[in-house]
Design a protein around this motif. Structure first.
Motif, short mmCIF file in Angstrom:
data_model
loop_
_atom_site.label_atom_id
_atom_site.label_comp_id
_atom_site.label_asym_id
_atom_site.label_seq_id
_atom_site.Cartn_x
_atom_site.Cartn_y
_atom_site.Cartn_z
N GLY A 136 0.97 -1.20 0.22
CA GLY A 136 -0.08 -0.10 -0.13
C GLY A 136 1.14 1.35 -0.35
N ASP A 137 2.22 1.61 0.41
CA ASP A 137 2.34 2.12 0.42
C ASP A 137 2.94 3.47 -1.19
N LEU A 138 3.32 4.09 -1.63
CA LEU A 138 3.24 4.75 -2.66
C LEU A 138 4.36 5.56 -2.41
N VAL A 139 5.99 5.20 -3.11
CA VAL A 139 7.60 5.71 -3.59
C VAL A 139 7.26 6.69 -4.96
N ILE A 140 7.20 7.48 -4.58
CA ILE A 140 8.07 8.53 -5.60
C ILE A 140 9.33 8.76 -5.73
N ALA A 141 9.80 8.56 -7.37
CA ALA A 141 10.93 8.38 -7.48
C ALA A 141 11.73 9.87 -8.55
N THR A 204 3.85 1.02 -4.81
CA THR A 204 3.57 1.35 -5.63
C THR A 204 4.62 2.63 -5.85
N LEU A 205 5.30 1.93 -7.73
CA LEU A 205 6.84 3.15 -7.96
C LEU A 205 5.61 3.59 -9.04
N VAL A 206 6.19 5.52 -8.58
CA VAL A 206 6.46 6.18 -9.68
C VAL A 206 7.83 7.15 -10.14
N ASN A 207 7.87 6.58 -11.10
CA ASN A 207 9.44 7.22 -11.73
C ASN A 207 9.11 8.17 -12.08
N LEU A 208 9.37 9.31 -11.94
CA LEU A 208 9.67 10.47 -12.49
C LEU A 208 10.98 11.58 -12.97
N THR A 209 10.88 11.40 -14.22
CA THR A 209 12.62 11.39 -14.57
C THR A 209 12.51 12.33 -15.94
N PRO A 217 16.49 6.86 -23.32
CA PRO A 217 16.60 5.12 -22.90
C PRO A 217 16.75 5.62 -21.23
N LEU A 218 14.82 4.67 -20.71
CA LEU A 218 15.25 5.08 -19.01
C LEU A 218 15.74 4.40 -18.43
N ASP A 219 16.82 3.27 -17.99
CA ASP A 219 17.29 2.58 -17.52
C ASP A 219 18.43 3.37 -17.79
N TYR A 220 19.08 4.61 -18.52
CA TYR A 220 20.23 5.31 -17.93
C TYR A 220 19.68 6.42 -17.83
N LEU A 221 18.42 6.94 -17.43
CA LEU A 221 18.23 7.74 -16.27
C LEU A 221 17.75 8.06 -14.80
N THR A 222 16.95 7.05 -15.23
CA THR A 222 16.44 6.31 -13.45
C THR A 222 17.15 4.61 -13.45
N ASP A 223 18.32 4.90 -14.00
CA ASP A 223 18.32 2.89 -13.77
C ASP A 223 18.19 2.34 -11.95
N PRO A 224 18.28 3.17 -10.89
CA PRO A 224 18.55 2.37 -9.91
C PRO A 224 16.89 1.74 -10.05
N THR A 225 15.96 2.39 -11.19
CA THR A 225 14.41 1.55 -10.56
C THR A 225 13.62 1.48 -11.23
N VAL A 226 14.88 1.01 -12.99
CA VAL A 226 14.01 0.54 -13.80
C VAL A 226 14.90 -1.26 -14.25
N GLY A 272 5.39 -5.47 -8.52
CA GLY A 272 4.33 -4.08 -8.17
C GLY A 272 4.72 -3.40 -9.63
N PRO A 273 3.17 -2.64 -8.69
CA PRO A 273 3.06 -1.46 -9.62
C PRO A 273 3.75 -0.16 -10.27
N CYS A 274 3.92 -0.45 -11.14
CA CYS A 274 5.21 1.21 -11.79
C CYS A 274 4.46 1.74 -12.59
N TYR A 275 4.20 3.17 -12.40
CA TYR A 275 4.48 4.31 -13.36
C TYR A 275 5.52 4.79 -13.89
N ASP A 276 6.10 5.26 -15.33
CA ASP A 276 7.55 5.72 -15.52
C ASP A 276 7.05 6.68 -16.70
N VAL A 277 7.37 7.62 -16.08
CA VAL A 277 7.00 8.91 -16.43
C VAL A 277 8.45 10.50 -16.93
#
Length: 453
Positions: A136-141, A204-209, A217-226, A272-277
């Motif tokens: 149930g936690d929401l993590v915004i990265a 739930t994880l929301v990546n804002l990058t 490429p997402l894995d070179y922008l927010t690579d710790p979380t994707v 878990g649920p993940c949203y990449d923005v």
């Protein structure tokens, strides 16, 4: 905001310099992550709307923020302003020099591009915070470019000093950012998706990058979380191609030689649920420069947003195109604005080096090639405000820069050979100072030829 007035008082094309500063400031403003977060992430009662996608706020769980990078502070501030006391806690690691304050998110400063103990210890605290996530936690990265250094906590078998030495070698060998990070993300404790994998699957994880890499490429922008798209074989290939095996610290060489499948980074999305923005693409500065140039009466042309390779060579090429525009109105007629984006590099070699950066070397090489050419100016700018390990954001040069250099006894060619260019450009009043900008899209390079009517 460009802060040094000396750029305008230097003998040269003052009106072109005013145009250039106007374009720079509009490009940086358009790439401000704070404004983009507030426009694309909306609080709607008990849910967030992220690009219109509803994400419920926890009823019993917590809302946490984690971040690291040169564009992470504005993202953190936007989330604080948006959520207020609905945000429980968070940590963001910013580069030394980042101004500002946060209330509910702890801001820590660390070193970039060479990692230091402050960043490593803050990374440990982020790991510990993520280890306590639950259903149930929401993590915004808000993890952006620069996180590889700011979250520079290496594997247990590698010391922080050895990781720093590895980083120095990678930055100076001529490798591009993908090649550099293919190595670093395997060494880093949180790199290559390992931090994301540690978050509870019921959270739930929301990546804002923000993108500072060609192709976004997402894995070179927010690579710790994707998940990681590179593998150990890619890292080994980079070390071999740039002749680094015998130069890197022994602990690093052993890590890659002895590493088996257990050292591969996660390749599958977290359960878990993940949203990449992606808040800003790498070419955001180029697009705004073209738009603003058109408003100013210039004819804009984006040559490419994917420039790579040697900075000095590209500086000479930009100057050659500017001369062609001035002489033959090709590939377009004056008043022209020629725009380029990407991320060029400096080949340091094995000799002693001084202070500088790729955008400064780009501008200095252009100055040499533009010697005596009227009505032409070239700019190289690092969007985060620091070009290389110094407090200069980049530089501009015009057809009078070499005349000023001769008058002042400044040898630009020698400075380029020694990769010690900052002092020379500062003496010429060609260095650009902005301070920390809070953004980090690709470098912006452009040439102005001719005056708008």
């Amino acid at each position: 905001m460009v802060t040094n007035e000396a750029l305008l008082t230097a003998h040269g094309e003052q009106s072109l310099r005013r145009l250039a500063i106007d374009i720079i400031e509009h490009a940086l403003a358009a790439a401000n992550p704070y404004n983009v977060v507030r426009s694309r992430v909306v609080l709607d009662g008990d849910r967030l709307l992220v690009d219109g996608e509803p994400i419920p706020l926890p009823r019993e769980g917590r809302v946490l923020f984690i971040g690291a990078g040169k564009a992470s502070y504005p993202i953190a501030r936007a989330i604080e302003d948006l959520l207020g006391d609905r945000l429980d806690e968070g940590i963001v690691i910013c580069k030394y020099g980042q101004q500002g304050a946060l209330d509910r998110i702890r801001m820590v400063h660390g070193s970039h591009p060479i990692p230091d103990r402050a960043g490593a210890e803050a990374t440990r605290r982020i790991i510990e915070l993520m280890s306590r996530t639950g259903p149930g936690d929401l993590v915004i990265a808000g993890i952006t470019g620069g996180s590889s250094a700011l979250m520079g906590l290496p594997a247990e078998s590698i010391s922080l000093a050895d990781y720093g030495e590895l980083t120095r070698m990678l930055l100076g060998c001529g490798a591009n950012i993908r090649e550099i990070n293919a190595v670093r993300k395997h060494v880093a404790v949180v790199g290559g998706g390992k931090l994301g994998a540690s978050i509870h699957p019921g959270a739930t994880l929301v990546n804002l990058t923000v993108s500072d890499v060609i192709g976004d490429p997402l894995d070179y922008l927010t690579d710790p979380t994707v998940p990681d798209t590179s593998c150990l074989a890619d890292a080994r290939e980079v070390l071999g191609r740039f002749d680094l095996w015998e130069k890197v610290p022994a602990s690093v060489a052993a890590f890659f030689r002895e590493g088996g499948p257990a050292r591969e980074n996660p390749k599958q999305p977290r359960s878990g649920p993940c949203y990449d923005v992606l808040l800003l693409t790498a070419d955001a500065g180029c697009e705004e420069a073209a738009r603003r140039g058109r408003e100013l009466g210039l004819n804009p042309l984006i040559l490419s947003t994917q420039f790579e390779g040697d900075s000095q060579q590209l500086g000479g090429a930009f100057a050659a195109i500017a001369r062609e525009v001035a002489r033959s109105a090709r590939p377009l007629g004056p008043p022209a604005l020629l725009i380029g984006g990407g991320e060029t590099v400096v080949h340091l070699g094995d000799g002693p080096v001084g202070h500088g950066g790729p955008n400064q070397e780009f501008a200095a090489a252009a100055a040499i090639a533009l010697d005596g050419v009227p009505d032409a100016l070239v700019v190289g700018l690092d969007s985060d405000g620091t070009d290389g390990p110094c407090d200069v954001a980049g530089a501009m040069a015009d057809g009078f820069s070499m005349a000023r250099a001769r008058e002042l006894g400044v040898d630009l060619r020698r400075a380029l050979r020694r990769h010690d260019i900052t002092e020379a450009l500062t003496r010429l009043d060609d260095a650009i100072m902005t301070g920390a900008t809070g953004t980090n899209v690709n470098d912006l390079k452009f040439a102005i030829v001719g005056h708008p009517k």
